[in-house]
Design a protein around this motif. Structure first.
Motif, PDB file in Angstrom:
ATOM      1  N   ARG A   1       0.843  -1.191   0.000  1.00  0.00           N
ATOM      2  CA  ARG A   1       0.000   0.000   0.000  1.00  0.00           C
ATOM      3  C   ARG A   1       0.877   1.239   0.000  1.00  0.00           C
ATOM      4  O   ARG A   1       1.869   1.311   0.728  1.00  0.00           O
ATOM      5  CB  ARG A   1      -0.912   0.029   1.224  1.00  0.00           C
ATOM      6  CG  ARG A   1      -1.794  -1.189   1.356  1.00  0.00           C
ATOM      7  CD  ARG A   1      -2.843  -1.241   0.253  1.00  0.00           C
ATOM      8  NE  ARG A   1      -3.654  -2.437   0.355  1.00  0.00           N
ATOM      9  CZ  ARG A   1      -3.658  -3.415  -0.521  1.00  0.00           C
ATOM     10  NH1 ARG A   1      -2.896  -3.379  -1.573  1.00  0.00           N
ATOM     11  NH2 ARG A   1      -4.436  -4.464  -0.365  1.00  0.00           N
ATOM     12  N   VAL A   2       0.505   2.241  -0.781  1.00  0.00           N
ATOM     13  CA  VAL A   2       1.257   3.495  -0.852  1.00  0.00           C
ATOM     14  C   VAL A   2       0.969   4.314   0.404  1.00  0.00           C
ATOM     15  O   VAL A   2      -0.182   4.558   0.756  1.00  0.00           O
ATOM     16  CB  VAL A   2       0.872   4.300  -2.111  1.00  0.00           C
ATOM     17  CG1 VAL A   2       1.533   5.662  -2.100  1.00  0.00           C
ATOM     18  CG2 VAL A   2       1.248   3.525  -3.360  1.00  0.00           C
ATOM     19  N   VAL A   3       2.050   4.733   1.085  1.00  0.00           N
ATOM     20  CA  VAL A   3       1.940   5.567   2.270  1.00  0.00           C
ATOM     21  C   VAL A   3       2.165   7.026   1.903  1.00  0.00           C
ATOM     22  O   VAL A   3       1.481   7.916   2.390  1.00  0.00           O
ATOM     23  CB  VAL A   3       2.961   5.118   3.344  1.00  0.00           C
ATOM     24  CG1 VAL A   3       2.916   6.031   4.541  1.00  0.00           C
ATOM     25  CG2 VAL A   3       2.706   3.684   3.737  1.00  0.00           C
ATOM     26  N   LEU A   4       3.145   7.277   1.029  1.00  0.00           N
ATOM     27  CA  LEU A   4       3.471   8.638   0.619  1.00  0.00           C
ATOM     28  C   LEU A   4       4.052   8.618  -0.780  1.00  0.00           C
ATOM     29  O   LEU A   4       4.867   7.764  -1.101  1.00  0.00           O
ATOM     30  CB  LEU A   4       4.491   9.260   1.588  1.00  0.00           C
ATOM     31  CG  LEU A   4       4.981  10.659   1.253  1.00  0.00           C
ATOM     32  CD1 LEU A   4       3.867  11.672   1.431  1.00  0.00           C
ATOM     33  CD2 LEU A   4       6.165  11.033   2.127  1.00  0.00           C
ATOM     34  N   ASP A   5       3.627   9.562  -1.595  1.00  0.00           N
ATOM     35  CA  ASP A   5       4.170   9.744  -2.942  1.00  0.00           C
ATOM     36  C   ASP A   5       4.770  11.135  -2.994  1.00  0.00           C
ATOM     37  O   ASP A   5       4.047  12.129  -2.905  1.00  0.00           O
ATOM     38  CB  ASP A   5       3.062   9.587  -3.981  1.00  0.00           C
ATOM     39  CG  ASP A   5       3.565   9.674  -5.407  1.00  0.00           C
ATOM     40  OD1 ASP A   5       4.719  10.088  -5.612  1.00  0.00           O
ATOM     41  OD2 ASP A   5       2.799   9.329  -6.314  1.00  0.00           O
ATOM     42  N   THR A   6       6.098  11.219  -3.115  1.00  0.00           N
ATOM     43  CA  THR A   6       6.771  12.515  -3.094  1.00  0.00           C
ATOM     44  C   THR A   6       6.995  13.090  -4.477  1.00  0.00           C
ATOM     45  O   THR A   6       7.512  14.189  -4.596  1.00  0.00           O
ATOM     46  CB  THR A   6       8.140  12.399  -2.400  1.00  0.00           C
ATOM     47  OG1 THR A   6       8.973  11.535  -3.173  1.00  0.00           O
ATOM     48  CG2 THR A   6       8.008  11.883  -0.990  1.00  0.00           C
ATOM     49  N   GLY A   7       6.647  12.387  -5.499  1.00  0.00           N
ATOM     50  CA  GLY A   7       6.900  12.836  -6.854  1.00  0.00           C
ATOM     51  C   GLY A   7       8.174  12.237  -7.428  1.00  0.00           C
ATOM     52  O   GLY A   7       8.365  12.217  -8.626  1.00  0.00           O
ATOM     53  N   VAL A   8       9.057  11.775  -6.570  1.00  0.00           N
ATOM     54  CA  VAL A   8      10.289  11.101  -6.985  1.00  0.00           C
ATOM     55  C   VAL A   8      10.276   9.666  -6.467  1.00  0.00           C
ATOM     56  O   VAL A   8      10.581   8.733  -7.190  1.00  0.00           O
ATOM     57  CB  VAL A   8      11.540  11.843  -6.472  1.00  0.00           C
ATOM     58  CG1 VAL A   8      12.800  11.092  -6.843  1.00  0.00           C
ATOM     59  CG2 VAL A   8      11.577  13.262  -7.018  1.00  0.00           C
ATOM     60  N   HIS A   9       9.912   9.510  -5.209  1.00  0.00           N
ATOM     61  CA  HIS A   9       9.862   8.192  -4.577  1.00  0.00           C
ATOM     62  C   HIS A   9       8.434   7.876  -4.146  1.00  0.00           C
ATOM     63  O   HIS A   9       7.658   8.770  -3.832  1.00  0.00           O
ATOM     64  CB  HIS A   9      10.758   8.147  -3.335  1.00  0.00           C
ATOM     65  CG  HIS A   9      12.201   8.343  -3.641  1.00  0.00           C
ATOM     66  ND1 HIS A   9      12.836   9.537  -3.438  1.00  0.00           N
ATOM     67  CD2 HIS A   9      13.128   7.515  -4.141  1.00  0.00           C
ATOM     68  CE1 HIS A   9      14.104   9.424  -3.793  1.00  0.00           C
ATOM     69  NE2 HIS A   9      14.303   8.201  -4.235  1.00  0.00           N
ATOM     70  N   VAL A  10       8.144   6.593  -4.090  1.00  0.00           N
ATOM     71  CA  VAL A  10       6.890   6.111  -3.529  1.00  0.00           C
ATOM     72  C   VAL A  10       7.245   5.284  -2.301  1.00  0.00           C
ATOM     73  O   VAL A  10       7.994   4.312  -2.390  1.00  0.00           O
ATOM     74  CB  VAL A  10       6.109   5.245  -4.542  1.00  0.00           C
ATOM     75  CG1 VAL A  10       4.876   4.657  -3.892  1.00  0.00           C
ATOM     76  CG2 VAL A  10       5.725   6.062  -5.747  1.00  0.00           C
ATOM     77  N   TYR A  11       6.751   5.698  -1.140  1.00  0.00           N
ATOM     78  CA  TYR A  11       6.968   4.969   0.102  1.00  0.00           C
ATOM     79  C   TYR A  11       5.791   4.020   0.284  1.00  0.00           C
ATOM     80  O   TYR A  11       4.640   4.438   0.277  1.00  0.00           O
ATOM     81  CB  TYR A  11       7.044   5.939   1.281  1.00  0.00           C
ATOM     82  CG  TYR A  11       8.259   6.824   1.257  1.00  0.00           C
ATOM     83  CD1 TYR A  11       9.375   6.492   2.009  1.00  0.00           C
ATOM     84  CD2 TYR A  11       8.310   7.980   0.491  1.00  0.00           C
ATOM     85  CE1 TYR A  11      10.504   7.292   1.999  1.00  0.00           C
ATOM     86  CE2 TYR A  11       9.431   8.786   0.475  1.00  0.00           C
ATOM     87  CZ  TYR A  11      10.521   8.435   1.233  1.00  0.00           C
ATOM     88  OH  TYR A  11      11.633   9.228   1.226  1.00  0.00           O
TER      89      TYR A  11
END
Length: 72
Positions: free
Chosen positions: A15-25
Protein backbone atom coordinates in the motif's frame (compact mmCIF):
# COMPACT_ATOMS: atom_id res chain seq x y z
CA UNK A 1 -1.76 -24.60 -3.04
CA UNK A 2 -2.30 -22.72 0.23
CA UNK A 3 1.33 -21.62 0.27
CA UNK A 4 0.96 -20.18 -3.22
CA UNK A 5 -2.20 -18.29 -2.24
CA UNK A 6 -0.52 -16.89 0.87
CA UNK A 7 2.47 -15.78 -1.22
CA UNK A 8 0.14 -14.06 -3.68
CA UNK A 9 -1.64 -12.24 -0.84
CA UNK A 10 1.69 -10.94 0.46
CA UNK A 11 2.82 -9.81 -3.00
CA UNK A 12 -0.42 -7.88 -3.56
CA UNK A 13 -0.57 -6.33 -0.06
CA UNK A 14 1.71 -3.32 -0.78
CA UNK A 15 0.00 0.00 0.00
CA UNK A 16 1.26 3.49 -0.85
CA UNK A 17 1.94 5.57 2.27
CA UNK A 18 3.47 8.64 0.62
CA UNK A 19 4.17 9.74 -2.94
CA UNK A 20 6.77 12.51 -3.09
CA UNK A 21 6.90 12.84 -6.85
CA UNK A 22 10.29 11.10 -6.99
CA UNK A 23 9.86 8.19 -4.58
CA UNK A 24 6.89 6.11 -3.53
CA UNK A 25 6.97 4.97 0.10
CA UNK A 26 5.06 1.70 0.52
CA UNK A 27 4.26 -0.65 3.35
CA UNK A 28 3.04 -4.24 3.26
CA UNK A 29 -0.18 -4.57 5.22
CA UNK A 30 0.44 -8.27 5.98
CA UNK A 31 4.15 -8.45 6.81
CA UNK A 32 4.73 -4.87 7.95
CA UNK A 33 7.79 -4.48 5.71
CA UNK A 34 8.53 -1.07 4.21
CA UNK A 35 10.08 -0.17 0.87
CA UNK A 36 10.87 2.88 -1.20
CA UNK A 37 10.60 2.80 -4.98
CA UNK A 38 11.99 5.48 -7.26
CA UNK A 39 10.04 6.26 -10.39
CA UNK A 40 11.27 9.71 -11.49
CA UNK A 41 14.39 9.80 -13.65
CA UNK A 42 16.81 12.71 -13.85
CA UNK A 43 15.96 14.28 -10.50
CA UNK A 44 17.40 13.81 -7.02
CA UNK A 45 15.65 13.59 -3.69
CA UNK A 46 17.07 11.97 -0.56
CA UNK A 47 15.32 8.88 0.77
CA UNK A 48 13.99 9.14 4.32
CA UNK A 49 15.87 6.25 5.92
CA UNK A 50 14.28 7.04 9.27
CA UNK A 51 10.92 5.94 7.89
CA UNK A 52 12.35 2.63 6.74
CA UNK A 53 13.75 1.98 10.22
CA UNK A 54 10.97 3.39 12.45
CA UNK A 55 7.91 4.02 10.31
CA UNK A 56 7.93 7.75 11.04
CA UNK A 57 8.94 10.38 8.51
CA UNK A 58 11.92 12.43 9.67
CA UNK A 59 12.68 14.61 6.65
CA UNK A 60 11.06 18.01 6.54
CA UNK A 61 8.69 18.64 3.66
CA UNK A 62 10.25 20.40 0.69
CA UNK A 63 10.22 24.20 0.76
CA UNK A 64 7.72 25.99 -1.44
CA UNK A 65 8.87 26.59 -4.98
CA UNK A 66 10.22 29.96 -5.98
CA UNK A 67 7.67 30.20 -8.75
CA UNK A 68 5.41 33.13 -9.48
CA UNK A 69 2.47 31.94 -7.39
CA UNK A 70 1.09 34.91 -5.52
CA UNK A 71 3.52 37.43 -7.00
CA UNK A 72 2.59 40.31 -9.23
Amino acid sequence: MLIMLRWLQIVLAWRVVLDTGVHVYETNSITGHRRVRRYAVGVYQPVDLGWIETGFFTLAPPPPSGGSAGRR
